[in-house]
Design an enzyme around this catalytic site. Sequence first.
Site, PDB file in Angstrom:
ATOM      1  N   SER A   1      -8.395   0.485  -0.270  1.00 38.20           N
ATOM      2  CA  SER A   1      -9.469   0.537   0.775  1.00 38.20           C
ATOM      3  C   SER A   1      -9.767   1.803   0.995  1.00 38.20           C
ATOM      4  CB  SER A   1      -9.059  -0.186   2.035  1.00 38.20           C
ATOM      5  OG  SER A   1     -10.107  -0.438   2.956  1.00 38.20           O
TER       6      SER A   1
ATOM      7  N   LYS B   1     -13.133  -9.985   6.003  1.00 33.97           N
ATOM      8  CA  LYS B   1     -14.194  -8.888   6.313  1.00 33.97           C
ATOM      9  C   LYS B   1     -15.122  -8.719   5.061  1.00 33.97           C
ATOM     10  CE  LYS B   1     -11.074  -5.331   6.458  1.00 33.97           C
ATOM     11  NZ  LYS B   1      -9.710  -6.052   6.622  1.00 33.97           N
TER      12      LYS B   1
ATOM     13  N   THR C   1      -3.990  -9.345  15.691  1.00 32.05           N
ATOM     14  CA  THR C   1      -4.950  -8.283  15.079  1.00 32.05           C
ATOM     15  C   THR C   1      -5.118  -8.462  13.644  1.00 32.05           C
ATOM     16  OG1 THR C   1      -4.028  -6.813  16.629  1.00 32.05           O
ATOM     17  CG2 THR C   1      -5.165  -5.737  14.976  1.00 32.05           C
TER      18      THR C   1
ATOM     19  N   ASP D   1     -13.807   0.071  -0.691  1.00 29.01           N
ATOM     20  CA  ASP D   1     -13.852  -1.288  -1.278  1.00 29.01           C
ATOM     21  C   ASP D   1     -14.926  -2.154  -0.873  1.00 29.01           C
ATOM     22  OD1 ASP D   1     -12.430  -1.567   1.173  1.00 29.01           O
ATOM     23  OD2 ASP D   1     -11.210  -3.023   0.207  1.00 29.01           O
TER      24      ASP D   1
ATOM     25  N   ARG E   1       0.833  -1.227  -0.146  1.00 22.96           N
ATOM     26  CA  ARG E   1      -0.062  -0.100   0.092  1.00 22.96           C
ATOM     27  C   ARG E   1       1.016   1.157  -0.026  1.00 22.96           C
ATOM     28  NH1 ARG E   1      -5.273   0.267   3.884  1.00 22.96           N
ATOM     29  NH2 ARG E   1      -5.776  -1.749   2.819  1.00 22.96           N
TER      30      ARG E   1
END
Length: 612
Positions: free
Chosen positions: A165, A438, A400, A324, A63
Amino acid sequence: MAAPEGSGLGEDARLDQETAQWLRWDKNSLTLEAVKRLIAEGNKEELRKCFGARMEFGTAGLRAAMGPGISRMNDLTIIQTTQGFCRYLEKQFSDLKQKGIVISFDARAHPSSGGSSRRFARLAATTFISQGIPVYLFSDITPTPFVPFTVSHLKLCAGIMITASHNPKQDNGYKVYWDNGAQIISPHDKGISQAIEENLEPWPQAWDDSLIDSSPLLHNPSASINNDYFEDLKKYCFHRSVNRETKVKFVHTSVHGVGHSFVQSAFKAFDLVPPEAVPEQKDPDPEFPTVKYPNPEEGKGVLTLSFALADKTKARIVLANDPDADRLAVAEKQDSGEWRVFSGNELGALLGWWLFTSWKEKNQDRSALKDTYMLSSTVSSKILRAIALKEGFHFEETLTGFKWMGNRAKQLIDQGKTVLFAFEEAIGYMCCPFVLDKDGVSAAVISAELASFLATKNLSLSQQLKAIYVEYGYHITKASYFICHDQETIKKLFENLRNYDGKNNYPKACGKFEISAIRDLTTGYDDSQPDKKAVLPTSKSSQMITFTFANGGVATMRTSGTEPKIKYYAELCAPPGNSDPEQLKKELNELVSAIEEHFFQPQKYNLQPKAD
């Protein structure tokens, strides 16, 4: 050892080498001319920004900002990354040429460098097809969860999603999924990274994306996957008759991203009247003109237009996807006329309760509970643990990020277990395990059905959330962050915590709050374990320390993998029956203030607080 001034020369020599290589290899006229211009101007500062260091390929892929140079997302770095990924997959899968991979993209674009998600996706497809590998390339934008869905559904070797995202508009990203349908975890990131370094020179056909259109190896899965995804989603519709009759009205925003048509289709699949779309935000727009940050997690600022439309149309609930469409925020109008935006933890409690309640109605056999699981990440609320303890199913905590939950969910499913739900506080929800990541589309329609069902009992989402807390115990959470652009400062801050009470002694208290346990997942230390070793995987490349307090509070401080932030998450958990949330909130606020003052020390480390 070279003299200090020699090291400066070394850097300049390396910069010259990188830029010379760039001029030989880059065939995108916009980025090529930009680099030539910087060289002609002698703009060393800007060249260092573009060529300082190659983007690091981690478990979240890449990213970075779009633009010229090895530090940025552009045609050449996409080709180089894909060549490395391709070679790595060839080593890992002997049947890669039979099975192939899937590639999709969001609507991001950067006209000044000629970069866009669609173009990057086509270049990635060109790389694989040039090596005889089948590619399922979507013909148009999709939500991110469609990539892991396609990997699992078509039994492919891997998936690539070109998206940044909810990052700022200048960014883009390259996210990869493994053959199990989950995001990659270590050591694949290291292996891919090494393969990229070994395959930097573009292959002969790398730039000619026109070749793929006539290739028998190119497949367009758009129509069939669209159909199959919504067919699978229908299995999670529990109250079709309620949905048909409901008077609850919804407003939806896709925040200039890809979500609009997919959420409309999801509502139709559930026999719900599709939500009213915020007109200024429903169509994809890479400029994100109506918001400062296209991230619904930032709260009310992103939802201003949604609230205005909801007030006008008398809608009580707002559903917001990030660009997204893998995340979801939900807001509900209160009787006072105020809008309440649920935190990720609150929506996690509501969806977890709902999916368990709906599952229980269909599965009367109590013995099935022993094979039933819910997951959440270690920085998310422990509310699912409280529900699991009382109801008899299993709860597991992971590190996480959905890469951990997706991989763990797949392991459990392969063992014949049922995974009902997984969530993380950063508004990420896996409501349907046919996507091992997700998914903001399924979460949106399942939230809408939940609200419609509650309305038949004259209950709001807020009232049901309170009922969950009364039954299973209040879980009050608070999370925020400080901004810090300097890695050395971040390191010093965490080293200070590890040597707080003298060398190698963690703090025993934070202000007036006594600490009862400490877990450091950077070093692998956990003093609540008999051998003082952490059970969860550790990573030296990221900072993460969790403090458990004598008053039942838990606080985690960690660095972000994708942003210049030091984040904190704090929670107070009360046993069932303690119905004074205001007192708990007061205590949590005091605890957070102590953590900020004693552990973050923003003045000492020159940290910027989160802007309101």
